[in-house]
Each structure stands twice: as structure tokens, then as C-alpha cells.
Design a protein around this motif. Structure first.
Motif, PDB file in Angstrom:
ATOM      1  N   TRP A 265     -10.923   4.897  -5.275  1.00 42.32           N
ATOM      2  CA  TRP A 265     -10.895   6.174  -4.852  1.00 42.32           C
ATOM      3  C   TRP A 265     -10.167   6.774  -3.585  1.00 42.32           C
ATOM      4  CZ3 TRP A 265     -13.772   9.922  -1.946  1.00 42.32           C
ATOM      5  CH2 TRP A 265     -14.482   9.084  -1.420  1.00 42.32           C
ATOM      6  N   TRP A 266     -11.904   5.897  -2.973  1.00 42.42           N
ATOM      7  CA  TRP A 266     -10.871   5.886  -1.333  1.00 42.42           C
ATOM      8  C   TRP A 266     -10.433   5.334  -0.613  1.00 42.42           C
ATOM      9  CZ3 TRP A 266     -12.365   2.351   2.678  1.00 42.42           C
ATOM     10  CH2 TRP A 266     -12.343   3.416   3.948  1.00 42.42           C
ATOM     11  N   VAL A 267     -10.298   3.884  -0.879  1.00 40.03           N
ATOM     12  CA  VAL A 267      -9.130   2.672   0.032  1.00 40.03           C
ATOM     13  C   VAL A 267      -8.071   3.850  -0.505  1.00 40.03           C
ATOM     14  CG1 VAL A 267      -8.057   0.460  -0.958  1.00 40.03           C
ATOM     15  CG2 VAL A 267     -10.622   1.161  -0.526  1.00 40.03           C
ATOM     16  N   ALA A 268      -7.443   4.060  -1.755  1.00 40.56           N
ATOM     17  CA  ALA A 268      -6.273   4.721  -2.453  1.00 40.56           C
ATOM     18  C   ALA A 268      -6.250   6.076  -1.371  1.00 40.56           C
ATOM     19  CB  ALA A 268      -6.568   5.347  -3.612  1.00 40.56           C
ATOM     20  N   ILE A 269      -6.716   6.728  -1.231  1.00 43.55           N
ATOM     21  CA  ILE A 269      -6.707   8.225   0.062  1.00 43.55           C
ATOM     22  C   ILE A 269      -6.793   7.290   1.248  1.00 43.55           C
ATOM     23  CG2 ILE A 269      -8.240  10.256   1.189  1.00 43.55           C
ATOM     24  CD1 ILE A 269      -9.247  10.206  -1.368  1.00 43.55           C
ATOM     25  N   VAL A 270      -7.396   6.643   2.463  1.00 36.96           N
ATOM     26  CA  VAL A 270      -6.666   5.740   2.786  1.00 36.96           C
ATOM     27  C   VAL A 270      -5.790   5.424   3.084  1.00 36.96           C
ATOM     28  CG1 VAL A 270      -7.409   4.496   5.136  1.00 36.96           C
ATOM     29  CG2 VAL A 270      -9.456   5.467   2.990  1.00 36.96           C
ATOM     30  N   ALA A 271      -5.149   4.654   3.022  1.00 39.16           N
ATOM     31  CA  ALA A 271      -4.373   3.863   2.637  1.00 39.16           C
ATOM     32  C   ALA A 271      -2.779   4.868   2.350  1.00 39.16           C
ATOM     33  CB  ALA A 271      -3.554   3.109   0.770  1.00 39.16           C
ATOM     34  N   LEU A 272      -3.343   5.939   1.450  1.00 36.44           N
ATOM     35  CA  LEU A 272      -1.793   7.212   1.342  1.00 36.44           C
ATOM     36  C   LEU A 272      -2.076   7.645   2.491  1.00 36.44           C
ATOM     37  CD1 LEU A 272      -1.970   7.707  -1.616  1.00 36.44           C
ATOM     38  CD2 LEU A 272      -0.569   6.412  -1.925  1.00 36.44           C
ATOM     39  N   TRP A 273      -2.651   8.533   3.121  1.00 36.66           N
ATOM     40  CA  TRP A 273      -3.009   9.221   4.356  1.00 36.66           C
ATOM     41  C   TRP A 273      -2.265   8.414   5.498  1.00 36.66           C
ATOM     42  CZ3 TRP A 273      -7.812  13.104   4.102  1.00 36.66           C
ATOM     43  CH2 TRP A 273      -7.870  13.526   5.628  1.00 36.66           C
ATOM     44  N   PRO A 274      -1.700   9.822   6.234  1.00 40.85           N
ATOM     45  CA  PRO A 274      -0.726   9.376   7.406  1.00 40.85           C
ATOM     46  C   PRO A 274      -0.943   8.379   7.917  1.00 40.85           C
ATOM     47  CG  PRO A 274      -0.177  11.208   6.266  1.00 40.85           C
ATOM     48  CD  PRO A 274      -1.674  11.363   5.121  1.00 40.85           C
ATOM     49  N   ALA A 275      -0.744   7.762   8.320  1.00 43.22           N
ATOM     50  CA  ALA A 275      -1.734   7.579   9.304  1.00 43.22           C
ATOM     51  C   ALA A 275      -1.679   8.028  11.212  1.00 43.22           C
ATOM     52  CB  ALA A 275      -0.577   5.698  10.298  1.00 43.22           C
ATOM     53  N   THR A 284      -8.357  -4.533  12.117  1.00 43.12           N
ATOM     54  CA  THR A 284      -7.614  -4.541  11.648  1.00 43.12           C
ATOM     55  C   THR A 284      -6.368  -5.146  12.992  1.00 43.12           C
ATOM     56  OG1 THR A 284      -6.414  -3.132  11.208  1.00 43.12           O
ATOM     57  CG2 THR A 284      -8.059  -3.985   9.273  1.00 43.12           C
ATOM     58  N   SER A 285      -5.268  -6.154  12.379  1.00 39.51           N
ATOM     59  CA  SER A 285      -4.090  -6.338  13.179  1.00 39.51           C
ATOM     60  C   SER A 285      -2.769  -5.473  13.054  1.00 39.51           C
ATOM     61  CB  SER A 285      -3.477  -7.502  13.829  1.00 39.51           C
ATOM     62  OG  SER A 285      -2.844  -8.115  12.388  1.00 39.51           O
ATOM     63  N   ASP A 286      -2.702  -4.485  11.914  1.00 41.78           N
ATOM     64  CA  ASP A 286      -1.861  -3.963  11.352  1.00 41.78           C
ATOM     65  C   ASP A 286      -1.788  -2.496  10.999  1.00 41.78           C
ATOM     66  OD1 ASP A 286      -3.301  -4.035   8.920  1.00 41.78           O
ATOM     67  OD2 ASP A 286      -1.572  -5.306   8.283  1.00 41.78           O
ATOM     68  N   ASN A 287      -3.192  -2.043  11.015  1.00 43.47           N
ATOM     69  CA  ASN A 287      -3.789  -0.599  10.717  1.00 43.47           C
ATOM     70  C   ASN A 287      -4.097   0.089   9.541  1.00 43.47           C
ATOM     71  OD1 ASN A 287      -4.411   1.979  11.408  1.00 43.47           O
ATOM     72  ND2 ASN A 287      -2.814   2.544  11.776  1.00 43.47           N
ATOM     73  N   SER A 288      -3.973  -0.932   8.631  1.00 40.80           N
ATOM     74  CA  SER A 288      -4.422  -1.856   7.128  1.00 40.80           C
ATOM     75  C   SER A 288      -5.246  -2.026   6.926  1.00 40.80           C
ATOM     76  CB  SER A 288      -3.249  -2.307   6.645  1.00 40.80           C
ATOM     77  OG  SER A 288      -3.576  -2.434   4.780  1.00 40.80           O
ATOM     78  N   ILE A 289      -6.106  -0.834   5.707  1.00 36.28           N
ATOM     79  CA  ILE A 289      -7.328  -0.999   4.731  1.00 36.28           C
ATOM     80  C   ILE A 289      -7.077  -2.149   4.295  1.00 36.28           C
ATOM     81  CG2 ILE A 289      -5.979   0.791   2.963  1.00 36.28           C
ATOM     82  CD1 ILE A 289     -10.046   0.665   4.339  1.00 36.28           C
ATOM     83  N   VAL A 290      -5.838  -2.050   3.414  1.00 33.28           N
ATOM     84  CA  VAL A 290      -5.585  -3.783   2.191  1.00 33.28           C
ATOM     85  C   VAL A 290      -5.963  -4.738   3.626  1.00 33.28           C
ATOM     86  CG1 VAL A 290      -3.813  -4.845   1.738  1.00 33.28           C
ATOM     87  CG2 VAL A 290      -3.471  -2.464   1.281  1.00 33.28           C
TER      88      VAL A 290
END
Length: 652
Positions: A265-275, A284-290
Motif C-alpha cells: 500500500w505504501w509502495v503504491a502510494i509513493v509510486a503513484l504520487w507525482p514526483a 536510486t538513480s531514477d527516483n523510483s521506489i521500484v
């Protein structure tokens, strides 16, 4: 899909004969003999039993050990302390795990541990004590929960020994007084094991789902490391769960969904939140939680530097240098870096595991004694293998996740070896020999720090010899008192080494991003701590606060070793260029110029702490440094010793 909720069926009336162990009902579920009635919590408080008094004493001892002089180590790891300070100021920083309250960049871990410490800081006010108190309570909770599980599995004596063993494990005494995520990770893994055990006892889906949810929350604490216990959990329920195989498979499928939901749930929120409106994902090198999950906190841990593990190589738990935990190899857990942290009781635990599996080899499928050996044995084996063979940076304190399994196996293992000798007369030697071997390993570990407690090894050797002799003669003479005295002497002897290391860890706590338990030379020469300091340059901070004006950020620095003390002291937004060690590619030169031109940033500090790390952000940091020295104006701050401060208002 409908999951069948299985419930225990009421047993026969008191006058009916007890059902045969291992028999099955018509629905395939086994019939377990009725055991002694569980005392309620209220009954236990009003009329405590002797085991209950011992358990309470162990809990109080653990609480005292983990909270005594708790603030002696200052802010421990300044990197995470800055995030806790920010969490006490900004709810957004608390949610994302940002290192500063301006939410410029996150730390290199998910924020569950920061939530716990941040809420404590909001309740009690930010301080070293309020930050570390939740960590100590995680330790007490881990010890008591382990006691509960082992008691259900192997009885009171094994539970007492296991709880004591975990409490005095040196790496536990270190991490349950420190602000890294490992304390909460360990508590959640033990709590998940306790819920799983309840599922084994009852067959109820809801307890299995609770166990899975706790593992999911552990993922939000330290990502993929949380999943190291899953193979053992799955194996033990698949083999020893009460329902039919089809139901067990459906339950495990539902549990997998619970893990994904609780972790995702937290990962999804961070991934969907506008960067553009959230902090940069650190390391990370690409600002991605994944990328953080699969790279820096995933494949980067197993295989070293990998594509996607970001520019934060070599961070507080990163994947840039393997030297901190010793070189990868099958015997790593016994090596110089890890041996004194967690391996003291591994000989006893291993021998106990083999004995326990042998004694239960003919037991029914649902036998819970064997289930305990599978649970904690699988936990220990998987963690040991992964920790031993990981090629990324491995810090000694990671081994705290192994400590509960070793403690449980050692506590129950002593009793299993005793039973083995009673069951097979020709194996009477097994327990005395294991005691001597475990004591010999303790003496070896103490020999690595020969200047520390030089009087202790002879006592351990003598105690082990007396205990072994006591067991041999007590068994042959069938003298209960002699056996009990030998058992008590063995417990004291085998716990003496780790207790000595734990006490010196509590008395001389380390700080920084690289810490180890025990004397200074017990873990590759860096006992205590290395890394950034959280001691603020008060002259610099006072100057910046007085001249910040309308700028959003108090100052910009390269790397957290320059920014964390400023954040802790001021509680104000700071641009940490490049994240932990200045290696993340943020901000770009264009983004930095925009911060300056828009008036959000006026000052930048250039110092030797983290001025452009070895990762993907090195060129970015170098470009910013060059631009600053060309366009900025140096500022002299009386009394400051933190490097060169530049005023960029002229460039704006």
C-alpha cells in the motif's frame, strides 16, 4: 474466492478417553489430545506461577539492559536521526521518510521505523531518549514474544533459556538501543512467528493472515530482508498445518495476498504520487521506489553493484563495499566481523536442531514439536545462507534478524539433546560434548579480543568441564539434583561470553552509520561506530538561521554527513545534495540553479563530508561545486569549522 475458516472442534467430555494422537477426523483434520488449560492474563497477574515470575523477571532484566543510560550514544546514526527529527516537524516527512522537513530527499529505507520513532518524538519531544525508547521496547517485545512461542513449542525451561539468550546476544543489545530499522524488523518477524504458531494450533485463517500482514509491515521497514523468514513460515504451515492440503494451499494463497497488501500500500502510494510534489527517492538513480526495492535494497544486497541500485553506493546499508561484514563465504557468520555478534550459541543450536528433527522423525504430520524445529531451523538456515553469500555491502548488525532463531534453537536444543541421551543410552555423551564444544567456541571468540576480560575464558572452560562431568555422572547415577546443578552451570557458562559482550556494548555504545557490538576489535576493528557525526556546528547554524530570510531551505550541503547535524539542530529544511553520500543524481545543475534563482536557496556549504560520492551523482555534484565556486561569494562565519559557506544571493 471463498476461504474456509477452520475452527477447532470441541473435545470429548472429561470422562471420555483421550483421542489417539495423530488420528484424523472425517474432514481430514487431526485430533489433538486435550492439553492443560491456558491461564488467562488476569489469573496470571493475580496468582503468578513460578514460570510466570521468571518470565516477568526476564522481561524486567531485558528492559533494564536495553534502557539503561539509553542516551549515552547520542543520536546514534545521524542519518536516520535527522529523518526522525524531520518526522517530528513535518507529517509529510514522516510519511515518506524524508531526511529533512522540506522533503527534498528520502533516506534509503522505507519509513515504518521512522514512523515509530517520529511519533515518539512528537509525543515526548525530540531527543536521543525519545527516539531510542521505541527501539528498546522493540527489544523487550521481541524477547517476550519469543518466550511465548518457545514456551508453547518446547516448554517453560526452553522458553526461559531462549529469551535470556536473545536478550544478551551482543548484536541484539546493540540494535535494540540504536535507531536503525533492524529493531522493528526483528520484532515484526518474531511477532509474525507468534501469529503463525497460533495458526498452527488452531488452523484458523485469520491468524495466518495476521502473520502475513506483519511480514508485509516488516517489508515497509527494511524491504526484501523481511522476506528471509518466509520460506520457513511457508514450509512449516504447508507441512504441519491442521486443515486438509487443499485448505492449507488456499490459506497460504490468501496469506500471500495479505503480504502484498500490507507491504504494497505504501509502495503504491509513493509510486503513484507525482514526483514533482514528493521527495526524491534516496539511493536510486531514477527516483523510483521500484528501483529502491529491486536494486539498492534487493539485488544490490545479493550481487553487489547492479544496474538500478542508485547512486547511493556504500550508504548505511548499501551495496558498495563488502568489507564491513567480512568477505562472502560459507563460514562468514563465524568470521571476525560476525562471529562475536551472533554466533556464540550456534554450535548448541545446530546440535539441538539435528537432535530435535531426529527425535520427531516418526511423529504425525501435524506434530507441533517437529513444526518448531522446522520453523526456527528454516529461519536460521535461510538467514545464515543469505547473509553468508551476499556480495553487496553487509554490515554486522544485519545479523540481529538471525538472533531470535539461534536463541530459540539453543534454548530448546539443550533439552532435545538431554532427551536424546535419555532415549538412546549410547547418545548420553551428546549433551556434554555439545556444551564443551559451544564453550570452546566462546573461548575462541573471546580470544579474538585478548585484552578484553582475559579472566573469562578460563572460567568458561572450567564451567563447561564441570557441567559436562555433572551431566555424565548425574545421568548414570540417576541423581536429579546433580543434573539440575549441571544444567544451571551450563546455562551460566554458555551465556557468559555473549553477556560480557552485551554489557560492554551497553556501557560503550557506538554512533554513526557503521557500528558493531562488543569490544573495539571484535568486528574487523571498528567496534563502536564510524560515519558522520551528529554534533552540530552551533556557530554555523546560528548564522544560517539569522540570515535565512524568506528562503525555503536553510542551506544546501553535499551528502548527509554534512546535513544531518544541521537538520537535527535546526529542524529546518536542508537540501542534501546527492543523498546519503552525495552520490544520488539530484538535484541536477539546472534544478539547483532554479532553486537559487527562485529564492528558495541562498547558502551552500562545501566541506569534506560527503562532497560528491562515488555513485551516479558524482558528475552532478562536481558540476554544482564548479558553478558555486564560480558564482557564489564565500562567507566567513566566526567560530565555524564546517568547511566553506557560500552566499548565492548574488547569483540569483
Amino acid at each position: 474466492m471463498t476461504i474456509i475458516e477452520t475452527r477447532p472442534v470441541a473435545g470429548p467430555p472429561p470422562t471420555a478417553p483421550a483421542p489417539r494422537r495423530g488420528a484424523e477426523r472425517a474432514d481430514g483434520r487431526p485430533v489433538e489430545p486435550a492439553g492443560p488449560r491456558e491461564r488467562s492474563f488476569r489469573e496470571g497477574v493475580r496468582h503468578p506461577s513460578r514460570p510466570g515470575v521468571i518470565t516477568a523477571a526476564i522481561g524486567l532484566l531485558t528492559f533494564g539492559l536495553y534502557t539503561w543510560n539509553l542516551s549515552a550514544g547520542g543520536y546514534a546514526n545521524g542519518y536516520y536521526a535527522a529523518a526522525v527529527k524531520s518526522a517530528s516537524v513535518s507529517w509529510k516527512a514522516l510519511f515518506f521518510g524524508s531526511i529533512d522537513p522540506g522533503n527534498f530527499i528520502t533516506v534509503d529505507k522505507p519509513p515504518a521505523a521512522m514512523w515509530l520513532m517520529g511519533l515518539s518524538a512528537r509525543i515526548f519531544g525530540f531527543s536521543s531518549w525519545s527516539m531510542l525508547l521505541p527501539e528498546a521496547l522493540c527489544g523487550v517485545g521481541s524477547v517476550l514474544l519469543l518466550h511465548r512461542v518457545v514456551r508453547k513449542w518446547a516448554g517453560d525451561s526452553a522458553a526461559h533459556l531462549a529469551a535470556l539468550a536473545l536478550a544478551v546476544t551482543p548484536v541484539a543489545a546493540l540494535m535494540f538501543r540504536f535507531n536503525n530499522p533492524d529493531a522493528l524488523l526483528t520484532l515484526l518477524c518474531v511477532a509474525a512467528a507468534a501469529a503463525l504458531w497460533s495458526a498452527l494450533e488452531s488452523g484458523r485463517t485469520r491468524m495466518l493472515l495476521l502473520s502475513a500482514a506483519l511480514i508485509g509491515l516488516a517489508f515497509d521497514t527494511k524491504m526484501l530482508q523481511a522476506f528471509l523468514v518466509l520460506p520457513a513460515f511457508i514450509a512449516v504451515y504447508l507441512w504441519a498445518g491442521q486443515p486438509r492440503l487443499r485448505v492449507r494451499l488456499l490459506q497460504l494463497l490468501a496469506a500471500a495476498g495479505a503480504v502484498v497488501a500490507a507491504a504494497g500500500w505504501w509502495v503504491a502510494i509513493v509510486a503513484l504520487w507525482p514526483a514533482s510534489s514528493r521527495p526524491y527517492i534516496g539511493s536510486t538513480s531514477d527516483n523510483s521506489i521500484v528501483s529502491l526495492i529491486t536494486g539498492y535494497n534487493g539485488l544490490g544486497r545479493l550481487f553487489g553493484n547492479t544496474a538500478g541500485n542508485g547512486g547511493g553506493n556504500g550508504g548505511p546499508g548499501g551495496s558498495g563495499n563488502v568489507g564491513f561484514g567480512g568477505s562472502p563465504g560459507w563460514l562468514r557468520v563465524f568470521g571476525t566481523a560476525l562471529g562475536g555478534q551472533v554466533s556464540w550459541l550456534i554450535p548448541l543450536a545446530a546440535a539441538g536442531l539435528v537432535s530435535g528433527l531426529w527425535l520427531t522423525r516418526k511423529a504425525p504430520r501435524t506434530d507441533r514439536t517437529r513444526a518448531g524445529w522446522i520453523l526456527f531451523g528454516g529461519w536460521a538456515v535461510v538467514c545464515t545462507l543469505v547473509f553468508s553469500l551476499s556480495k553487496g555491502t553487509f554490515h554486522p548488525y544485519y545479523a540481529v534478524q538471525l538472533a531470535p532463531a539461534v536463541a530459540a534453537l539453543a534454548g530448546a536444543g539443550g533439552l532435545a539433546l538431554w532427551k536424546l541421551g535419555r532415549t538412546h543410552r549410547f547418545m548420553t555423551w551428546a549433551l556434554p560434548a555439545t556444551i564443551v564444544a559451544t564453550a570452546a567456541w566462546s573461548v575462541t571468540l573471546l580470544g579474538r579480543t585478548s585484552s578484553f576480560a582475559s579472566w573469562l575464558p578460563p572460567l568458561i572452560g572450567g564451567g563447561a568441564a564441570l557441567s559436562a562431568v555433572g551431566f555424565v555422572f548425574g545421568t548414570r547415577l540417576r541423581h536429579r539434583t546433580v543434573v539440575l546443578v549441571a544444567a544451571g552451570l551450563a546455562a551460566v557458562t554458555l551465556l557468559a561470553g555473549p553477556t560480557a559482550y552485551a554489557l560492554t556494548t551497553v556501557a560503550h555504545p557506538g554512533s554513526g552509520s557503521i557500528v558493531a557490538a562488543g569490544p573495539s576489535s571484535s568486528a574487523g576493528g571498528f567496534g563502536g561506530g564510524l560515519g558522520g557525526t551528529s554534533t552540530a556546528d552551533t556557530a554555523l547554524v546560528s548564522y544560517l538561521e539569522a540570515h535565512q530570510g524568506t528562503a525555503k531551505y536553510l542551506v544546501a550541503t553535499f551528502g548527509s554527513m554534512s546535513s544531518d547535524s544541521i537538520i537535527i539542530a535546526s529542524g529546518r529544511p536542508v537540501v542534501t545534495i546527492g543523498g546519503f553520500n552525495g552520490g544520488d543524481p539530484t538535484p541536477t545543475l539546472a534544478q539547483f540553479e532554479k532553486l537559487v534563482s527562485s529564492g528558495q536557496l541562498r547558502y551552500i556549504l562545501i566541506s569534506g563530508n560527503g562532497g560528491g560520492g562515488p555513485g551516479g551523482g558524482q558528475s552532478t555534484s562536481s558540476a554544482i561545486t564548479s558553478w558555486v565556486t564560480t558564482n557564489g561569494q564565500t562567507v566567513t562565519v566566526s567560530g565555524s569549522t564546517s568547511g566553506t559557506l557560500y552566499d548565492l544571493s548574488g547569483a540569483a
